[in-house]
Design a protein around this motif. Structure first.
Motif, short mmCIF file in Angstrom:
data_model
loop_
_atom_site.label_atom_id
_atom_site.label_comp_id
_atom_site.label_asym_id
_atom_site.label_seq_id
_atom_site.Cartn_x
_atom_site.Cartn_y
_atom_site.Cartn_z
N UNK A 153 0.80 -1.23 0.00
CA UNK A 153 0.00 0.00 0.00
C UNK A 153 0.83 1.28 0.00
N UNK A 154 2.13 1.17 -0.14
CA UNK A 154 2.98 2.37 -0.17
C UNK A 154 2.81 3.12 -1.49
N UNK A 155 2.35 2.44 -2.53
CA UNK A 155 2.04 3.04 -3.83
C UNK A 155 0.55 2.83 -4.09
N UNK A 156 -0.09 3.82 -4.68
CA UNK A 156 -1.53 3.76 -4.92
C UNK A 156 -1.86 2.84 -6.10
N UNK A 157 -3.01 2.18 -6.03
CA UNK A 157 -3.46 1.39 -7.18
C UNK A 157 -3.90 2.30 -8.32
N UNK A 158 -4.03 1.75 -9.53
CA UNK A 158 -4.44 2.54 -10.69
C UNK A 158 -5.80 2.03 -11.18
N UNK A 159 -6.52 2.94 -11.70
CA UNK A 159 -7.80 2.66 -12.39
C UNK A 159 -7.84 3.55 -13.61
N UNK A 160 -7.11 3.21 -14.72
CA UNK A 160 -7.08 4.01 -15.94
C UNK A 160 -7.55 3.16 -17.11
N UNK A 161 -8.44 3.69 -17.94
CA UNK A 161 -8.89 2.94 -19.12
C UNK A 161 -7.77 2.85 -20.15
N UNK A 162 -7.90 1.90 -21.03
CA UNK A 162 -6.86 1.65 -22.03
C UNK A 162 -6.54 2.88 -22.89
N UNK A 163 -7.55 3.70 -23.18
CA UNK A 163 -7.32 4.87 -24.03
C UNK A 163 -7.10 6.16 -23.24
N UNK A 164 -6.72 6.06 -21.97
CA UNK A 164 -6.56 7.23 -21.12
C UNK A 164 -5.54 8.22 -21.68
N UNK A 165 -4.39 7.73 -22.13
CA UNK A 165 -3.35 8.64 -22.64
C UNK A 165 -3.83 9.41 -23.86
N UNK A 166 -4.55 8.73 -24.76
CA UNK A 166 -5.08 9.40 -25.95
C UNK A 166 -6.10 10.46 -25.55
N UNK A 167 -6.93 10.12 -24.58
CA UNK A 167 -7.94 11.08 -24.11
C UNK A 167 -7.27 12.33 -23.52
#
Length: 109
Positions: free
Chosen positions: A73-87
Motif C-alpha cells: 500500500x505504499x504506492x496507490x493502485x491505478x484505475x485508468x482505461x486503455x485509451x486514457x493517454x489518448x484522451x
C-alpha cells in the motif's frame, strides 16, 4: 494464470499479505452495490458496480479494473482505461481532463 492476467511485476510480500487480508474483508463485508469478480490474479481486481437507483445508470452494471502496484500500500493502485493517454492528449485546448465537458451515447434511451 493466462498471459493476459499476468502482472507486470510481482507483488512484494507485504503487498501480497495486505491484499489477501483486504480481499477477505471485502468478501465478508462488501460495500453495498459492489461485487468483486473472483480471479486467480491478486494484483488485478475486477469490481462490478451497480448503477445508482433513480438515475439514468440504474439497473446497469459497470466494471472497474484496479491494478495494484508491486509495493502496495505504499504506492496507490491505478484505475485508468486503455485509451486514457489518448484522451488526456486530446483534451480541448490542452486543458485538464477535469475541465472537459462529458457526453455519452446510449442507443437504449
Amino acid at each position: 494464470m493466462t498471459s493476459s492476467s499476468t502482472p507486470r511485476k510481482g507483488l512484494s510480500k507485504i503487498a501480497c499479505n495486505r491484499l489477501q487480508k483486504e480481499l477477505v474483508e471485502w468478501q465478508v463485508n462488501p460495500p453495498a452495490g459492489f461485487k468483486h469478480k473472483v480471479s486467480d490474479n491478486l494484483q488485478r481486481w475486477v469490481i462490478e458496480v451497480n448503477g445508482a437507483s433513480g438515475t439514468l445508470y440504474a439497473n446497469d452494471i459497470y466494471q472497474l479494473q484496479v491494478d495494484f502496484p508491486e509495493h502496495y500500500p505504499m504506492e496507490a493502485p491505478q484505475q485508468r482505461p486503455a485509451d486514457n493517454d489518448r484522451y488526456v492528449k486530446n483534451c480541448k485546448n490542452g486543458r485538464s481532463p477535469k475541465e472537459t465537458r462529458w457526453w455519452f451515447h446510449d442507443d437504449k434511451v
